[in-house]
Each structure stands twice: as C-alpha cells, then as structure tokens.
Design a protein around this motif. Sequence first.
Motif, mmCIF file in Angstrom:
data_model
loop_
_atom_site.group_PDB
_atom_site.id
_atom_site.type_symbol
_atom_site.label_atom_id
_atom_site.label_comp_id
_atom_site.label_asym_id
_atom_site.label_seq_id
_atom_site.Cartn_x
_atom_site.Cartn_y
_atom_site.Cartn_z
ATOM 1 N N GLY A 1 30.701 23.200 40.435
ATOM 2 C CA GLY A 1 30.939 22.248 39.362
ATOM 3 C C GLY A 1 32.010 22.655 38.376
ATOM 4 N N GLN A 2 32.761 23.733 38.665
ATOM 5 C CA GLN A 2 33.807 24.174 37.748
ATOM 6 C C GLN A 2 35.147 24.208 38.471
ATOM 7 O OE1 GLN A 2 33.041 27.649 35.339
ATOM 8 N NE2 GLN A 2 30.807 27.455 35.606
ATOM 9 N N ALA A 3 36.176 23.962 37.706
ATOM 10 C CA ALA A 3 37.518 24.011 38.271
ATOM 11 C C ALA A 3 38.052 25.439 38.189
ATOM 12 C CB ALA A 3 38.437 23.062 37.507
ATOM 13 N N LEU A 4 38.639 25.902 39.283
ATOM 14 C CA LEU A 4 39.234 27.238 39.308
ATOM 15 C C LEU A 4 40.498 27.248 38.452
ATOM 16 C CD1 LEU A 4 39.001 30.050 40.540
ATOM 17 C CD2 LEU A 4 40.367 29.246 42.474
ATOM 18 N N ASP A 5 40.531 28.152 37.476
ATOM 19 C CA ASP A 5 41.608 28.137 36.495
ATOM 20 C C ASP A 5 42.212 29.533 36.368
ATOM 21 O OD1 ASP A 5 43.350 27.359 34.502
ATOM 22 O OD2 ASP A 5 41.866 27.599 32.904
ATOM 23 N N HIS A 6 42.798 30.022 37.473
ATOM 24 C CA HIS A 6 43.466 31.318 37.423
ATOM 25 C C HIS A 6 44.481 31.383 38.555
ATOM 26 C CE1 HIS A 6 44.091 35.690 37.237
ATOM 27 N NE2 HIS A 6 43.633 35.591 36.005
ATOM 28 N N HIS A 7 45.648 31.961 38.284
ATOM 29 C CA HIS A 7 46.710 31.963 39.284
ATOM 30 C C HIS A 7 46.492 33.012 40.371
ATOM 31 C CE1 HIS A 7 47.906 35.192 36.558
ATOM 32 N NE2 HIS A 7 48.603 35.678 37.567
ATOM 33 N N ASP A 8 45.628 34.023 40.100
ATOM 34 C CA ASP A 8 45.394 35.088 41.084
ATOM 35 C C ASP A 8 43.900 35.395 41.131
ATOM 36 O OD1 ASP A 8 45.426 37.212 42.801
ATOM 37 O OD2 ASP A 8 46.927 38.378 41.693
ATOM 38 N N PRO A 9 43.106 34.563 41.805
ATOM 39 C CA PRO A 9 41.652 34.744 41.815
ATOM 40 C C PRO A 9 41.224 36.091 42.391
ATOM 41 C CG PRO A 9 42.250 32.594 42.694
ATOM 42 C CD PRO A 9 43.518 33.351 42.555
ATOM 43 N N ALA A 10 41.926 36.591 43.392
ATOM 44 C CA ALA A 10 41.531 37.869 43.999
ATOM 45 C C ALA A 10 41.635 39.017 42.996
ATOM 46 C CB ALA A 10 42.397 38.149 45.223
ATOM 47 N N ALA A 11 42.713 39.052 42.229
ATOM 48 C CA ALA A 11 42.877 40.100 41.218
ATOM 49 C C ALA A 11 41.813 39.980 40.137
ATOM 50 C CB ALA A 11 44.268 40.019 40.596
ATOM 51 N N LEU A 12 41.513 38.752 39.719
ATOM 52 C CA LEU A 12 40.478 38.558 38.718
ATOM 53 C C LEU A 12 39.118 38.995 39.245
ATOM 54 C CD1 LEU A 12 39.623 37.433 35.958
ATOM 55 C CD2 LEU A 12 39.338 35.197 37.059
ATOM 56 N N ALA A 13 38.838 38.679 40.517
ATOM 57 C CA ALA A 13 37.564 39.085 41.116
ATOM 58 C C ALA A 13 37.444 40.605 41.148
ATOM 59 C CB ALA A 13 37.444 38.509 42.528
ATOM 60 N N GLY A 14 38.514 41.287 41.568
ATOM 61 C CA GLY A 14 38.478 42.743 41.606
ATOM 62 C C GLY A 14 38.263 43.354 40.240
#
Length: 227
Positions: A28-41
């Motif tokens: 239910g949320q929009a992904l709002d980041h240009h580099d999700p993998a880096a944010l996840a790490g």
Amino acid sequence: MSDERMPSHIASVFFTVRIDGAWRPAPGQALDHHDPAALAGHHLCQHLAPVLRRHSVLDAAAARDAANSALARWLPAIAGLEVTGSVQLTVSARGRDLAEEHARRQQAASLEHEDEMRRLAHLQRLLADPDLRRVWWIAQYPDRHLDLTSLAVALKDLPLQQEARDDGIRGDVHRFADRLLTTLRTPQQREVFLQALTQALHTLGHHGLKTTAAHWQADNAPGSPPT
C-alpha cells in the motif's frame, strides 16, 4: 552486499559481516527512493549493529544465530521499503587475540577485586571488634599503644562485618553464586542467566523472588536505560 566491519561487545574488536539481503515495496505504499538496494543494505546494517554489540567474537556462533534471528523477518524501513536478510560472520585472528586478552584482563581484574574485598572485609572485622582491634594495633604499631583510645573513638560507628553462614548447602550455594556472577561478563550471558533464574523461581513457586529477578532482567534488557 560487500563485507562490513562491525564492533562486538568490545568496541575495538570487530566482526566481519556479510549480509545477504532482500527488499520489497511495503504494501500500500509507493516506493520513493532511487536506489532501493543501497537503502535496504543500510537499514539492515543499522538493525544488526546493536545485536552484534551484545556479543563476543569468541562466541561467533551465538552472535550469528542472534543476528539471523533479528533479520529473518520482514522489517519496515523507510521510503515505502521492507527489508529482510541473513548474515555470515567471520573473525580475524587479530580480533580473536584481542578479545582473549581482554577476557584475561577482565578475569585478572575480577580476581584482584575479590582479593581486595576479602582483605577489606577482614580488616573491618578486626577493627570493629575491640579485642581483635587491640591485638592487631599493638602487633602493627607496638610503640603507639596510647593511640588506641582515639582509634576506638574514630571507629565507634564501624559495623561488625557479618560472616556468611556456612551450613552445608547454604555455604556451597553462596560460593557457587559468587563464582557464577564473576563469569557473567557480557550482556548476552547475563540475559540468559536471568531468563533461566526467572523460570526456575516460577517453577518453585517463589513468586516474590521471581518478580525481583524479572525486574533485574528488564533492567539488563538491550536498550534499557542505565541504572
């Protein structure tokens, strides 16, 4: 992600950490980041760091199990992202050597503290007992026996050191508890001990003692404010 160095319960001794992570958009949320993998790490590392700070590199298996338990579920992150992961830990020979040296120093300091406390307790017993104090003073200072009166006045409020009762099992348990508490050097060890103590008191029906032990456990829980 690449290997990271993260501190153990000794701030200057590190685990080498490899995290295999995954991410997904939060429902239910929009992904709002240009580099999700880096944010996840980054988020996984932040979540993992306090876990590793509760463990010793000398027990890397326990640290790995706790780390994987902490990351195994989907964790809410930011910017519409959820993350999860698994951990591999390694310890350098240098790190192990430093941890072992730290443990030896802690053990030596604990033994020195115990010796000092025994010496002070013995001295307190001598000084609080008028007869023993007189003999001790004359033996130590044979040319100052006239000072005994002023010494007695100075020590008039010194309580007599109570000898621990040593009636078989009570004395054995007292000595065992002293040795056990000396060995509980890390927050992880104290947490496991307090969990076992609380369960044992519950089984025995000693609910008042169980409540006290539960308070200790809460006070020693990760993230609890220092007392």
